[in-house]
Design an enzyme around this catalytic site. Structure first.
Site, PDB file in Angstrom:
ATOM      1  N   ALA A 155      -2.767   5.754  -1.535  1.00  0.00           N
ATOM      2  CA  ALA A 155      -2.874   6.128  -2.953  1.00  0.00           C
ATOM      3  C   ALA A 155      -3.357   4.942  -3.777  1.00  0.00           C
ATOM      4  CB  ALA A 155      -1.521   6.605  -3.473  1.00  0.00           C
ATOM      5  N   ALA A 156      -2.765   3.769  -3.525  1.00  0.00           N
ATOM      6  CA  ALA A 156      -3.132   2.560  -4.263  1.00  0.00           C
ATOM      7  C   ALA A 156      -2.453   1.372  -3.596  1.00  0.00           C
ATOM      8  CB  ALA A 156      -2.687   2.660  -5.720  1.00  0.00           C
ATOM      9  N   THR A 181       0.863  -1.179   0.000  1.00  0.00           N
ATOM     10  CA  THR A 181       0.000   0.000   0.000  1.00  0.00           C
ATOM     11  C   THR A 181       0.897   1.225   0.000  1.00  0.00           C
ATOM     12  OG1 THR A 181      -1.751  -1.165   1.170  1.00  0.00           O
ATOM     13  CG2 THR A 181      -1.821   1.252   1.224  1.00  0.00           C
ATOM     14  N   TYR A 182       0.693   2.082  -0.989  1.00  0.00           N
ATOM     15  CA  TYR A 182       1.473   3.315  -1.124  1.00  0.00           C
ATOM     16  C   TYR A 182       0.646   4.477  -0.592  1.00  0.00           C
ATOM     17  CZ  TYR A 182       4.754   0.722  -3.948  1.00  0.00           C
ATOM     18  OH  TYR A 182       5.685  -0.192  -4.365  1.00  0.00           O
ATOM     19  N   PHE A 183       1.352   5.436   0.017  1.00  0.00           N
ATOM     20  CA  PHE A 183       0.679   6.563   0.653  1.00  0.00           C
ATOM     21  C   PHE A 183       1.022   7.877  -0.037  1.00  0.00           C
ATOM     22  CE2 PHE A 183       0.423   3.281   3.758  1.00  0.00           C
ATOM     23  CZ  PHE A 183      -0.770   3.516   4.414  1.00  0.00           C
TER      24      PHE A 183
END
Length: 190
Positions: free
Chosen positions: A110-111, A43-45
């Site tokens: 983000a995704a 999981t990207y932030f």
């Protein structure tokens, strides 16, 4: 990783997912050893005050096999056919709590990138065979020996030649960037 927190790797887009098995056989012929097979969920932030897409940075929370780690990646620079960037990683005891801390500080998811990854080790080069949800199949080669970025890039190129994939398309974008581009391309404009 070459030299103090710098990741040097090459990412190649494979012609098809069938090519993963051919590369896997070649790795075994070359005496590479299987380090593991995992499913990774990254999981990207988004940063609350700057656009990581513009600054070419990333903050990732990775969950794999019940373990979690947080990684910061700095801007990329291209060396030969490889990319190099600062990378700092730390283990996280509770990924849910880590995500809540980040969100309390203003970071937002983000995704999420999900991939099935098979890790091999060929000398000083870690080779990952990746089946990425929504993107297809890739090979990543990351240097894990001594020396600087130039030595790392040379060792990676030698490994890719041995594997017979050195001429495949080089991808300098992250899986996150590719996934976001795919999503934007498939989303009709209002």
């Amino acid at each position: 990783m070459a030299g103090g927190g710098v990741e040097v790797e090459a990412k190649l887009r494979l012609a098809s997912c069938r090519e993963l098995e051919r590369v896997r056989r070649r790795l075994e012929e070359l005496g590479a050893w299987l380090e593991g097979e995992v499913v990774e969920e990254d999981t990207y932030f988004r940063h609350p005050c700057r656009d990581f897409a513009e600054t070419d940075e990333a903050l990732r929370l990775r969950i794999v096999g019940g373990r979690a780690e947080m990684t910061y990646k700095g801007p990329k620079r291209i060396i030969g056919g490889s990319k190099a960037r600062a990378e700092y990683t730390t283990a996280v005891a509770d990924p849910g709590e880590a995500a809540r801390i980040l969100e309390a500080l203003g970071f937002r998811p983000a995704a999420t990138v999900r991939k099935h990854r098979i890790y091999y080790r060929l000398g000083d080069v870690a080779v990952s065979l990746d089946r990425v949800e929504g993107l297809g199949c890739f090979l990543e080669a990351e240097y894990r020996g001594p020396g600087g970025p130039e030595e790392a890039s040379k060792a990676i190129e030698e490994a890719l030649e041995k594997l017979g994939v050195a001429t495949r398309e080089r991808v300098y974008k992250s899986y996150l960037e590719l996934l976001l581009e795919n999503h934007a391309a498939s989303t009709p404009e209002a």
